[in-house]
Design a protein around this motif. Structure first.
Motif, PDB file in Angstrom:
ATOM      1  N   GLU A 127       0.444  -1.196   0.053  1.00 36.57           N
ATOM      2  CA  GLU A 127      -0.214  -0.039   0.367  1.00 36.57           C
ATOM      3  C   GLU A 127       1.019   1.114  -0.011  1.00 36.57           C
ATOM      4  O   GLU A 127       0.418   1.852   0.334  1.00 36.57           O
ATOM      5  CB  GLU A 127      -0.643   0.037   1.182  1.00 36.57           C
ATOM      6  CG  GLU A 127      -2.007  -1.010   1.389  1.00 36.57           C
ATOM      7  CD  GLU A 127      -3.565  -1.200   0.398  1.00 36.57           C
ATOM      8  OE1 GLU A 127      -3.569   0.295   0.348  1.00 36.57           O
ATOM      9  OE2 GLU A 127      -3.492  -1.716   0.776  1.00 36.57           O
ATOM     10  N   GLN A 145      -6.522  -4.841   1.945  1.00 34.27           N
ATOM     11  CA  GLN A 145      -6.893  -5.448   0.222  1.00 34.27           C
ATOM     12  C   GLN A 145      -7.267  -6.649  -0.060  1.00 34.27           C
ATOM     13  O   GLN A 145      -8.212  -7.245  -0.530  1.00 34.27           O
ATOM     14  CB  GLN A 145      -5.682  -3.974  -0.193  1.00 34.27           C
ATOM     15  CG  GLN A 145      -5.807  -4.248  -1.416  1.00 34.27           C
ATOM     16  CD  GLN A 145      -6.719  -3.070  -2.010  1.00 34.27           C
ATOM     17  OE1 GLN A 145      -7.520  -2.483  -0.827  1.00 34.27           O
ATOM     18  NE2 GLN A 145      -8.188  -3.389  -2.990  1.00 34.27           N
ATOM     19  N   LYS A 150      -9.655  -9.096   1.608  1.00 32.13           N
ATOM     20  CA  LYS A 150     -11.283  -8.558   0.886  1.00 32.13           C
ATOM     21  C   LYS A 150     -11.470  -8.965  -0.432  1.00 32.13           C
ATOM     22  O   LYS A 150     -12.803  -9.253  -0.603  1.00 32.13           O
ATOM     23  CB  LYS A 150     -11.193  -7.217   0.973  1.00 32.13           C
ATOM     24  CG  LYS A 150     -11.026  -6.086   0.313  1.00 32.13           C
ATOM     25  CD  LYS A 150     -11.295  -4.345   1.368  1.00 32.13           C
ATOM     26  CE  LYS A 150     -10.807  -3.710   0.646  1.00 32.13           C
ATOM     27  NZ  LYS A 150     -10.904  -2.034   0.923  1.00 32.13           N
ATOM     28  N   ARG A 185       1.014   0.655   9.315  1.00 32.88           N
ATOM     29  CA  ARG A 185       2.401   1.281   7.979  1.00 32.88           C
ATOM     30  C   ARG A 185       3.329   1.441   8.837  1.00 32.88           C
ATOM     31  O   ARG A 185       2.891   2.278   9.915  1.00 32.88           O
ATOM     32  CB  ARG A 185       1.889   1.598   7.471  1.00 32.88           C
ATOM     33  CG  ARG A 185       0.449   0.899   6.984  1.00 32.88           C
ATOM     34  CD  ARG A 185      -0.443   2.434   5.696  1.00 32.88           C
ATOM     35  NE  ARG A 185      -1.541   1.834   5.423  1.00 32.88           N
ATOM     36  CZ  ARG A 185      -2.013   2.076   4.022  1.00 32.88           C
ATOM     37  NH1 ARG A 185      -2.271   3.340   4.002  1.00 32.88           N
ATOM     38  NH2 ARG A 185      -3.294   1.332   4.197  1.00 32.88           N
ATOM     39  N   GLN A 240      -9.259   0.724  10.784  1.00 36.29           N
ATOM     40  CA  GLN A 240      -9.981   1.505   8.997  1.00 36.29           C
ATOM     41  C   GLN A 240     -11.198   0.988   9.611  1.00 36.29           C
ATOM     42  O   GLN A 240     -11.643   0.298   9.844  1.00 36.29           O
ATOM     43  CB  GLN A 240      -9.379   0.430   7.536  1.00 36.29           C
ATOM     44  CG  GLN A 240      -7.663   1.706   7.462  1.00 36.29           C
ATOM     45  CD  GLN A 240      -7.708   1.365   5.957  1.00 36.29           C
ATOM     46  OE1 GLN A 240      -8.049   0.029   5.547  1.00 36.29           O
ATOM     47  NE2 GLN A 240      -6.517   1.716   5.338  1.00 36.29           N
ATOM     48  N   HIS A 282      -2.424   4.384  -5.988  1.00 34.52           N
ATOM     49  CA  HIS A 282      -3.082   4.024  -4.838  1.00 34.52           C
ATOM     50  C   HIS A 282      -2.676   2.969  -4.415  1.00 34.52           C
ATOM     51  O   HIS A 282      -2.296   2.786  -3.833  1.00 34.52           O
ATOM     52  CB  HIS A 282      -5.006   4.004  -5.460  1.00 34.52           C
ATOM     53  CG  HIS A 282      -5.621   3.231  -4.211  1.00 34.52           C
ATOM     54  ND1 HIS A 282      -5.890   4.161  -3.046  1.00 34.52           N
ATOM     55  CD2 HIS A 282      -6.774   2.610  -4.238  1.00 34.52           C
ATOM     56  CE1 HIS A 282      -6.994   3.654  -1.984  1.00 34.52           C
ATOM     57  NE2 HIS A 282      -7.472   2.381  -2.928  1.00 34.52           N
ATOM     58  N   HIS A 283      -2.744   1.474  -5.279  1.00 33.26           N
ATOM     59  CA  HIS A 283      -2.175   0.541  -4.698  1.00 33.26           C
ATOM     60  C   HIS A 283      -2.727  -0.014  -6.640  1.00 33.26           C
ATOM     61  O   HIS A 283      -3.240  -0.336  -7.185  1.00 33.26           O
ATOM     62  CB  HIS A 283      -2.740  -0.245  -3.218  1.00 33.26           C
ATOM     63  CG  HIS A 283      -4.236  -0.385  -3.917  1.00 33.26           C
ATOM     64  ND1 HIS A 283      -5.272  -0.766  -4.683  1.00 33.26           N
ATOM     65  CD2 HIS A 283      -5.259  -0.079  -2.808  1.00 33.26           C
ATOM     66  CE1 HIS A 283      -6.780  -1.637  -4.512  1.00 33.26           C
ATOM     67  NE2 HIS A 283      -6.025  -0.527  -2.909  1.00 33.26           N
ATOM     68  N   GLY A 327     -10.617   6.214   0.929  1.00 31.32           N
ATOM     69  CA  GLY A 327     -10.021   5.749  -0.239  1.00 31.32           C
ATOM     70  C   GLY A 327     -10.864   4.795  -0.849  1.00 31.32           C
ATOM     71  O   GLY A 327     -10.270   3.929  -0.313  1.00 31.32           O
ATOM     72  N   GLY A 328     -10.250   4.979  -1.957  1.00 28.70           N
ATOM     73  CA  GLY A 328     -10.921   3.438  -2.946  1.00 28.70           C
ATOM     74  C   GLY A 328     -10.687   3.677  -4.146  1.00 28.70           C
ATOM     75  O   GLY A 328     -10.044   4.621  -5.208  1.00 28.70           O
ATOM     76  N   SER A 329     -11.034   2.419  -4.887  1.00 36.21           N
ATOM     77  CA  SER A 329     -11.349   1.824  -5.964  1.00 36.21           C
ATOM     78  C   SER A 329     -12.035   0.706  -6.172  1.00 36.21           C
ATOM     79  O   SER A 329     -12.097  -0.311  -5.888  1.00 36.21           O
ATOM     80  CB  SER A 329      -9.513   1.655  -6.287  1.00 36.21           C
ATOM     81  OG  SER A 329      -9.465   0.948  -6.293  1.00 36.21           O
ATOM     82  N   ARG A 360     -11.330  -2.516  -8.558  1.00 38.64           N
ATOM     83  CA  ARG A 360     -10.329  -2.909  -9.071  1.00 38.64           C
ATOM     84  C   ARG A 360      -9.939  -3.323  -9.939  1.00 38.64           C
ATOM     85  O   ARG A 360     -11.213  -3.746 -10.965  1.00 38.64           O
ATOM     86  CB  ARG A 360     -10.041  -4.461  -7.696  1.00 38.64           C
ATOM     87  CG  ARG A 360     -11.106  -3.787  -6.739  1.00 38.64           C
ATOM     88  CD  ARG A 360     -10.049  -2.493  -5.823  1.00 38.64           C
ATOM     89  NE  ARG A 360     -10.189  -2.547  -4.230  1.00 38.64           N
ATOM     90  CZ  ARG A 360     -10.581  -1.481  -3.484  1.00 38.64           C
ATOM     91  NH1 ARG A 360      -9.635  -0.994  -3.795  1.00 38.64           N
ATOM     92  NH2 ARG A 360     -10.789  -1.847  -2.407  1.00 38.64           N
ATOM     93  N   GLY A 373     -14.302  -1.237  -4.016  1.00 36.41           N
ATOM     94  CA  GLY A 373     -14.674  -0.814  -2.951  1.00 36.41           C
ATOM     95  C   GLY A 373     -13.606   0.315  -1.988  1.00 36.41           C
ATOM     96  O   GLY A 373     -13.327   0.673  -2.529  1.00 36.41           O
ATOM     97  N   LEU A 374     -12.942   0.577  -0.941  1.00 28.39           N
ATOM     98  CA  LEU A 374     -13.211   1.578  -0.112  1.00 28.39           C
ATOM     99  C   LEU A 374     -12.590   1.529   1.600  1.00 28.39           C
ATOM    100  O   LEU A 374     -13.035   0.196   2.080  1.00 28.39           O
ATOM    101  CB  LEU A 374     -13.587   2.980  -0.017  1.00 28.39           C
ATOM    102  CG  LEU A 374     -14.397   3.478   0.592  1.00 28.39           C
ATOM    103  CD1 LEU A 374     -15.230   4.610   0.531  1.00 28.39           C
ATOM    104  CD2 LEU A 374     -16.008   2.677   0.887  1.00 28.39           C
ATOM    105  N   ALA A 375     -11.960   2.669   1.764  1.00 27.34           N
ATOM    106  CA  ALA A 375     -11.537   2.406   3.308  1.00 27.34           C
ATOM    107  C   ALA A 375     -11.477   3.851   4.276  1.00 27.34           C
ATOM    108  O   ALA A 375     -11.115   4.443   3.208  1.00 27.34           O
ATOM    109  CB  ALA A 375     -10.204   1.860   3.900  1.00 27.34           C
TER     110      ALA A 375
HETATM  111  N1  ASP Z   1      -6.781  -0.819   0.459  1.00 25.84           N
HETATM  112  C1  ASP Z   1      -7.012   0.965   0.529  1.00 25.84           C
HETATM  113  C2  ASP Z   1      -6.558   1.587   1.802  1.00 25.84           C
HETATM  114  O1  ASP Z   1      -5.578   1.299   3.078  1.00 25.84           O
HETATM  115  C3  ASP Z   1      -8.244   1.360   0.576  1.00 25.84           C
HETATM  116  C4  ASP Z   1      -8.827   0.585  -0.720  1.00 25.84           C
HETATM  117  O2  ASP Z   1      -8.671   0.693  -1.254  1.00 25.84           O
HETATM  118  O3  ASP Z   1     -10.157  -0.588  -0.284  1.00 25.84           O
HETATM  119  O4  ASP Z   1      -5.990   2.584   1.272  1.00 25.84           O
END
Ligand code: ASP
Length: 586
Positions: free
Chosen positions: A173, A197, A200, A219, A233, A446-447, A483-485, A487, A528-530
């Motif tokens: 991340e 991430q 889920k 982190r 989160q 983002h990731h 934030g999220g995306s 996938r 999704g998002l967190a």
């Molecule tokens: N895993 C992401 C984060 O920790 C959130 C997500 O993309 O759902 O920011």
């Protein structure tokens, strides 16, 4: 039970009834033959009264109580002659007939009042005492309420709370991992999740199409007021959705939280802004929209007049501060010093005021005629009494960030960042990649599991930095609260992503083979998002630091000063783990 009531619950309607209370001695006062004690527990404060004339021995016993002694008292509720309107129990007092010391206490190192005399370090060392203070306690109560509301909102919509493991491998991340050595596999380490991430996403493959979890994430980053090495989160994921579905459900959750926690009804849809616009107009991907001062680009207006700094600049931009022409020379000099601080790094600042007659008076009048200024004034939409502040530089992004700092500083000075006003914003269309100059390669903004926007996929090979992601952040008052995306759910595209991020196929396979494999067994489209729970609580409580809403936080160096962690471990433990420690400087 050792008590019949709490210290926060007795009212005038309870007068004459016998009660038993337990709590801590907050304060005691002796007045003539009377002793008054404020008895405190989690629920409030109740005044106890001891009368020397009625029971001298009991009164003497009360006079011996020290601060923070834990006591039990029996007595009768009495109407107070001297009522305290600031206290919910302020209309009554307890005439005590029996007193029992349940435990004595050392004199605490600071007072248990809202405005304590204890400094941060001391309070953290004795956090269990700090938590007795009502304002700190209120933050934890708020935190509890928020989690209850989150669970209830998501439960009603069919979300299932599923726990995911804490001892895992790396989840990229963008931060460093905390690692845990394995005793049974010498030389191997677990990593603590930076977020759940991957799990889920795997749950989506398993068909749990609406997941959430209120979960600790870890982190190893440099700490700031809004960052802790471990944080919580509200992590969510859904299948068979597009960006708009996620936005609508979580905008709904946000509105629900505002309503249920703060009683604020947000009826309008949230503001939406693309990442590009956020950067262009506010120099930040999390602009604070409680106030204006949108950036105006001025290169077209201000280059070519012999003012070297501007003639050589790649970017010239400014903000218009409404009604601030009254700023004195001293105040403006202070702002110039502010932007010149090494952390901000601007070379200087140009200012211009709109005078009463509409003319403009600036710090660079030598170079710019009134005519030019009138055009600039128009570009700003500036009026009589406004102040224009202008920065320039050779790096567009850097100069915008400096202007962003200036905008926030001015807003702070003018009191425009009111903690009771909330402006909610979605920032969308983030870039998929950014270039890491140090590593000389692309990294995921983002990731690596975030999908590119379909219409930009053709740019992946040749212009990866131009590819926009299906990624979104929720920003409230300049704070990224979530934030999220959407996938990637296709193993080939995921492979491509790893390749662009500089993974060899072997390393990608080694680290994420399980995910790519899972994608081959019928992965639904998902996203999704967190939300950052700590940030939500501090936003709702109006706190400056997330530390204040965490029961046992770490300090700025990542230490828990109360339990004194991290710490060295025994040689025997190291041996069991198959580790040798080579510490250069202790
Ligand atoms: N895993 C992401 C984060 O920790 C959130 C997500 O993309 O759902 O920011």
């Amino acid at each position: 039970m050792l008590r019949t009531h709490t210290c926060g619950e007795l009212r005038i309607s309870h007068v004459t009834i016998p009660v038993t209370l337990c709590g801590w001695v907050q304060r005691s006062r002796k007045m003539g033959g009377m002793t008054f004690i404020d008895l405190r527990d989690r629920y409030g404060i109740t005044q106890l009264v001891f009368n020397e004339e009625i029971n001298a021995a009991l009164c003497e016993q009360a006079n011996k109580l020290g601060r923070e002694y834990v006591i039990q008292v029996r007595g009768t509720v009495n109407e107070r002659s001297n009522k305290n309107a600031n206290l919910p129990t302020g209309e009554i007092e307890i005439i005590v007939s029996e007193l029992k010391v349940l435990n004595s206490a050392l004199t605490p190192p600071f007072t248990m009042e809202d405005n304590t005399d204890g400094g941060e370090d001391l309070r953290m060392k004795y956090r269990y005492l700090d938590l007795r203070r009502s304002n700190v306690r209120a933050n934890l109560e708020l935190r509890h309420k928020i989690t209850i509301e989150v669970r209830s909102y998501l439960d009603k919509l069919g979300f299932l709370e599923v726990e995911t493991p804490v001892l895992i491998g790396s989840t990229p991340e963008g931060a460093r991992d905390f690692v845990v050595p394995s005793r049974m596999n010498h030389g191997q380490f677990y990593a603590l999740p930076q977020s759940p991430q991957l799990f889920k996403q795997l749950l989506m493959v398993s068909g749990f199409d609406r997941y959430f979890q209120i979960v600790k994430c870890f982190r190893d980053e440099d700490l700031r007021a809004d960052r802790q090495p471990e944080f919580t989160q509200i992590d969510c994921e859904m299948s068979f959705v597009e960006q708009e579905d996620i936005i609508s459900i979580f905008e709904g959750m946000t509105k629900h939280l505002f309503k249920s926690i703060l009683g604020i009804e947000i009826t309008d849809p949230f503001v939406r802004m693309t990442w590009q616009d956020a950067m262009t107009y506010y120099g930040s991907d999390k602009p604070d929209l409680r106030f204006g001062m949108k950036f105006v680009e001025l290169a077209d207006y201000m280059k070519g007049y012999g003012f070297q700094a501007f003639d050589e600049a790649v970017y010239i931009g400014g903000i218009c501060v409404e009604g601030a022409a009254y700023y004195t020379r001293k105040q403006i000099d202070a702002l110039t010093e502010f932007v010149k601080r090494p952390q901000i790094g601007a070379k200087g600042m140009v200012y211009a005021r709109v005078e009463n007659d509409g003319s403009v008076k600036s710090s660079v009048d030598k170079f710019y005629s009134q005519e030019v200024w009138q055009e600039i004034k128009k570009a700003f939409g500036a009026n009589v009494g406004d102040l224009m502040l202008i920065l320039s530089g050779n790096n567009v992004m850097k100069t915008r960030k400096q202007l962003c700092e200036l905008r926030i500083e001015v807003a702070n000075q003018l009191g425009l960042r009111d903690k009771n006003t909330f402006v909610c914003l979605w920032v969308t269309d983030f870039p998929l990649f950014e270039r890491d100059e140090e590593l000389q390669r692309l990294t995921a903004v983002h990731h690596p599991f975030t999908s590119p926007q379909p219409e930009d996929i053709h740019l992946l090979d040749n212009h990866p930095e131009a590819v926009r992601a299906n990624a979104y952040d929720m920003v409230i008052n300049g704070v990224e609260v979530g934030g999220g995306s959407i996938r990637i759910h296709d193993s080939e595209l995921q492979n491509k992503m790893f390749e662009l991020l500089g993974f060899t196929p072997e390393r990608a396979q080694e680290q994420f083979g399980f995910l790519m494999n899972a994608f081959k067994y019928g992965a639904p489209p998902h996203g999704g998002l967190a939300y950052g729970l700590d940030r939500w609580v501090s936003l709702f409580a109006g706190l400056d630091s997330i530390r204040d809403c965490i029961a046992f936080p770490k300090n700025n160096s990542g230490r828990d000063v109360m339990i004194d962690a991290p710490s060295f471990i025994e040689a025997s433990q190291l041996e069991e783990l198959g580790l040798t420690v080579n510490v250069k400087d202790k």
